[in-house]
Enzyme design. Structure first.
Site, PDB file in Angstrom:
ATOM      1  N   ASP A  17      -7.947   8.307   0.126  1.00  0.00           N
ATOM      2  CA  ASP A  17      -8.481   7.191   0.906  1.00  0.00           C
ATOM      3  C   ASP A  17      -8.342   7.412   2.414  1.00  0.00           C
ATOM      4  O   ASP A  17      -8.857   6.627   3.207  1.00  0.00           O
ATOM      5  CB  ASP A  17      -7.795   5.878   0.522  1.00  0.00           C
ATOM      6  CG  ASP A  17      -8.509   5.175  -0.629  1.00  0.00           C
ATOM      7  OD1 ASP A  17      -9.597   5.634  -1.019  1.00  0.00           O
ATOM      8  OD2 ASP A  17      -7.986   4.171  -1.128  1.00  0.00           O
ATOM      9  N   ARG A  67       0.831  -1.198   0.000  1.00  0.00           N
ATOM     10  CA  ARG A  67       0.000   0.000   0.000  1.00  0.00           C
ATOM     11  C   ARG A  67       0.871   1.256   0.000  1.00  0.00           C
ATOM     12  O   ARG A  67       1.960   1.270   0.607  1.00  0.00           O
ATOM     13  CB  ARG A  67      -0.858  -0.027   1.266  1.00  0.00           C
ATOM     14  CG  ARG A  67      -1.865   1.099   1.426  1.00  0.00           C
ATOM     15  CD  ARG A  67      -2.947   1.019   0.413  1.00  0.00           C
ATOM     16  NE  ARG A  67      -4.127   1.791   0.801  1.00  0.00           N
ATOM     17  CZ  ARG A  67      -5.084   2.122  -0.059  1.00  0.00           C
ATOM     18  NH1 ARG A  67      -5.002   1.756  -1.335  1.00  0.00           N
ATOM     19  NH2 ARG A  67      -6.141   2.782   0.334  1.00  0.00           N
ATOM     20  N   GLY A  75     -13.492   0.122  -5.105  1.00  0.00           N
ATOM     21  CA  GLY A  75     -13.504   0.994  -3.937  1.00  0.00           C
ATOM     22  C   GLY A  75     -14.267   0.360  -2.792  1.00  0.00           C
ATOM     23  O   GLY A  75     -14.046  -0.803  -2.436  1.00  0.00           O
ATOM     24  N   SER A  87      -7.740   0.889   3.088  1.00  0.00           N
ATOM     25  CA  SER A  87      -8.182   0.368   1.795  1.00  0.00           C
ATOM     26  C   SER A  87      -9.368  -0.562   1.987  1.00  0.00           C
ATOM     27  O   SER A  87      -9.665  -0.992   3.104  1.00  0.00           O
ATOM     28  CB  SER A  87      -7.023  -0.405   1.158  1.00  0.00           C
ATOM     29  OG  SER A  87      -7.449  -1.099   0.013  1.00  0.00           O
ATOM     30  N   SER A  88     -10.036  -0.877   0.885  1.00  0.00           N
ATOM     31  CA  SER A  88     -11.071  -1.914   0.908  1.00  0.00           C
ATOM     32  C   SER A  88     -10.673  -3.114   0.064  1.00  0.00           C
ATOM     33  O   SER A  88     -11.492  -4.020  -0.145  1.00  0.00           O
ATOM     34  CB  SER A  88     -12.395  -1.355   0.374  1.00  0.00           C
ATOM     35  OG  SER A  88     -12.912  -0.403   1.249  1.00  0.00           O
ATOM     36  N   ASN A 114      -6.057   4.219  -7.281  1.00  0.00           N
ATOM     37  CA  ASN A 114      -7.249   4.777  -6.654  1.00  0.00           C
ATOM     38  C   ASN A 114      -8.221   5.216  -7.734  1.00  0.00           C
ATOM     39  O   ASN A 114      -8.902   4.385  -8.322  1.00  0.00           O
ATOM     40  CB  ASN A 114      -6.936   5.903  -5.677  1.00  0.00           C
ATOM     41  CG  ASN A 114      -8.139   6.205  -4.796  1.00  0.00           C
ATOM     42  OD1 ASN A 114      -9.003   5.347  -4.653  1.00  0.00           O
ATOM     43  ND2 ASN A 114      -8.224   7.388  -4.240  1.00  0.00           N
ATOM     44  N   THR A 156      -9.707   0.345  -9.596  1.00  0.00           N
ATOM     45  CA  THR A 156      -8.618  -0.490  -9.144  1.00  0.00           C
ATOM     46  C   THR A 156      -8.571  -1.639 -10.128  1.00  0.00           C
ATOM     47  O   THR A 156      -9.311  -1.651 -11.096  1.00  0.00           O
ATOM     48  CB  THR A 156      -8.939  -0.899  -7.691  1.00  0.00           C
ATOM     49  OG1 THR A 156      -9.018   0.288  -6.906  1.00  0.00           O
ATOM     50  CG2 THR A 156      -7.988  -1.853  -7.063  1.00  0.00           C
TER      51      THR A 156
HETATM   52  N1  GLY Z   1      -8.333   2.888  -3.519  1.00  0.00           N
HETATM   53  C1  GLY Z   1      -9.202   1.812  -3.315  1.00  0.00           C
HETATM   54  C2  GLY Z   1      -8.903   1.006  -2.110  1.00  0.00           C
HETATM   55  O1  GLY Z   1      -7.767   0.996  -1.684  1.00  0.00           O
HETATM   56  O2  GLY Z   1      -9.774   0.374  -1.555  1.00  0.00           O
END
Ligand code: GLY
Length: 567
Positions: free
Chosen positions: A420, A105, A471, A449-450, A398, A378
């Site tokens: 985020d 990340r 997202g 993040s998701s 993102n 993504t």
């Molecule tokens: N930018 C999307 C995520 O990290 O969930």
């Protein structure tokens, strides 16, 4: 290479067969056939990246080798989400059953500060958090790919990057989707980049146009020759820093030199006898998926039926509660204490569902906490090799085309991942959602993040590899595809193709793809207190299922240019 999907088919790479339906349950539509192969498979968001990965597997590379090659190829052919200027998460399962997860990340630059997007009037400046140089976090992708390869790769790195260099240097033909999205992004690319790039050399791109990316090819060749130091300390690092200085961005050489990917403990949970392996914070994905599945376990989902009122209602109520938890508790585990074990404990989830009322919706105002939001562009790929190793990888800039900043002279896009973070904890963000203190901005911190790259095993054997962009809709898309296979007996392709819906606590609405929930069922859901809105497509799942006879079935999402390939 001109017409990628056709060229793959002509090469005889695909064996298209219809996996026999195994009794889909109530409400399930006709099964959609998916690609089935004997030995190995790659499913990614672009046919050319899939082709690159399959060639690596045929050359004797393992799933991690193929993942590195696919990721670098996506950085060329999928510029709106594939990247070297972004980051992601990877789940790897070796054939001996060992599961590892890698966090690559992005991080906040050292000069970032908690209120950097709050203007003098006290309002959040989402234009700055979403576009331009200050939207970019310190990229993690190159460090992550090389860390994965150092630990588990077998083929030389040069072999794995070269296909991407060739694609960038020789050019590739744009699909209709890419041409249209690139045209849409051109004004922003011109406005936020400080130098011209190949992307904006034409006023209008058309399907079938060949695009060559010589600066990106040169950058990738330097990474091939110098390793990750090239990106974090050498010429490419200097180009990033120069770009930041021209655009008043925050990333410095110290930020780049300090960047490290992190091996983290997988998040493990169980659902109907299956073992689910996912990533933990700083992604919320693995925790959310575990919570959602635990909330469904007591229900006879199959008996209730697919997209039927009782099923949708319970899924939505589980999602509402899980996303409220996300906002309260989740952030960078190196900076805040995230109680992962407590959150995924099924007794906790069942207590959380104890006020679930099967006859009416629980207004989100009655469920405490807030939630940050992510953008939806993504990309995900799933890989299984002939030895039975598997990789599930989700990676992102993102937003579509990230910050819209192309690094001058280096030819790649930087992410806009700073958005985020909770831009101002407690304040509504661009989507009307609020974020939590745990995800507030701090120097060097990872934004929440998701992303939900997931590997599922059954009785110790590989069963499914899946994930998606989207997202905040990522965990619920993975959740639905899992239920589609496990509870509704869909084959992999049908489970991926089936229309989806989503709830994320706030806004308090079921967002659904057109036709995802039948009109009559929508009416009943509205009567018991749900608000339903129709929106554009949700997610772009790429998945692989191991069939009972050991063959592999792919699920390539028809919502994009996604393609399965294998042998
Ligand atoms: N930018 C999307 C995520 O990290 O969930």
């Amino acid at each position: 290479m001109d017409v990628p999907k056709r060229s793959l088919l002509q090469a005889g790479m695909f064996l298209l067969v219809c996996f026999p339906a195994c009794g889909p349950g109530r409400g399930v539509r006709e099964q959609v056939p998916g690609l089935v192969t004997e030995h190995a498979m790659v499913v990614s968001a672009h046919p050319l990246a899939t082709e690159v990965g399959v060639a690596v597997l045929r050359d004797g590379g393992n799933a991690v080798d193929a993942a590195v090659a696919v990721h670098y190829a996506l950085a060329v052919v999928l510029p709106w989400a594939g990247n070297i200027g972004g980051g992601g998460f990877m789940v790897m399962r070796s054939s001996d059953g060992t599961v590892r997860t890698l966090d690559f990340r992005e991080t906040a630059p050292l000069a970032a500060s908690r209120d950097m997007y709050v203007n003098d009037a006290g309002a959040v400046d989402t234009a700055m958090s979403q576009h331009g140089h200050r939207a970019a976090g310190v990229p993690g992708a190159v460090a992550g790919l090389h860390a994965a390869h150092d630990s588990l790769g077998t083929l030389p790195m040069q072999r794995l990057i070269q296909p991407a260099i060739d694609l960038a240097a020789q050019g590739f033909s744009l699909t209709a989707l890419e041409a249209s999205w690139l045209n849409g992004a051109l004004p922003a690319l011109r406005s936020y980049s400080t130098q011209n790039s190949t992307y904006d050399e034409r006023a209008h791109w058309s399907v079938g146009d060949t695009i060559q990316l010589p600066e990106l090819a040169a950058t990738l060749a330097r990474i091939r020759d110098n390793g990750p130091d090239e990106f974090y300390a050498l010429t490419t690092a200097d180009l990033i820093v120069a770009e930041m200085q021209r655009g008043a961005g925050l990333i410095t050489k110290s930020d780049l030199v300090a960047y490290r990917p992190v091996w983290r403990a997988p998040v493990h949970s169980r659902y109907r006898g299956l073992d689910i392996h996912g990533v933990g914070p700083p992604s919320s994905g693995g925790v959310l998926l575990a919570q959602l599945l635990a909330a469904m376990e007591p229900m006879d989902v199959q008996g209730a039926g697919w997209q039927q009122v009782a099923t949708v209602h319970r899924m939505v109520e589980a999602e509402r509660r899980a996303y409220a938890d996300r906002a309260s508790y989740m952030g960078d585990p190196d900076r805040v204490c995230v109680p992962v074990a407590a959150l995924v404990d099924s007794a906790y989830v069942h207590r959380r569902m104890s006020d679930f009322d099967p006859r009416r919706a629980t207004p989100s105002a009655m469920v405490e906490a807030g939630v940050p939001v992510e953008h939806e562009e993504t990309t995900h790929f799933s890989i299984v090799d002939a030895m039975g190793n598997a990789v599930s990888c989700t990676t992102t800039l993102n937003g579509r085309y990230g910050s819209h900043v192309v690094v001058g002279g280096a030819g790649f896009l930087l992410n806009n991942e700073m958005d985020d973070f909770s831009l101002a904890p407690g304040a509504p963000n661009a989507y009307g959602l609020v974020g939590g203190e745990a995800n507030a901005i701090a120097p060097g911190k990872r934004m929440l993040s998701s992303m939900t790259p997931t590997i599922v095993t059954r009785d110790g054997a590989l069963f499914m590899v899946l994930g998606t962009p989207g997202g905040s809709t990522i965990p619920t898309s993975v959740f639905q595809v899992l239920l589609n296979v496990v509870d509704h007996d869909m084959n992999m392709q049908s489970a991926v193709s089936a229309p989806r819906f989503h709830h994320q606590w706030l806004p308090d609405a079921i967002q659904q793809e057109a036709g995802a929930i039948a009109h009559s069922d929508s009416a009943v859901l509205a009567r018991i207190g749900h608000r339903l809105v129709v929106r554009e497509s949700i997610g772009q799942v790429d998945a692989i299922c191991v069939l009972p006879d050991g063959r592999l079935e792919g699920g390539a999402d028809p919502r994009g240019d996604d393609a399965a390939g294998g042998y």
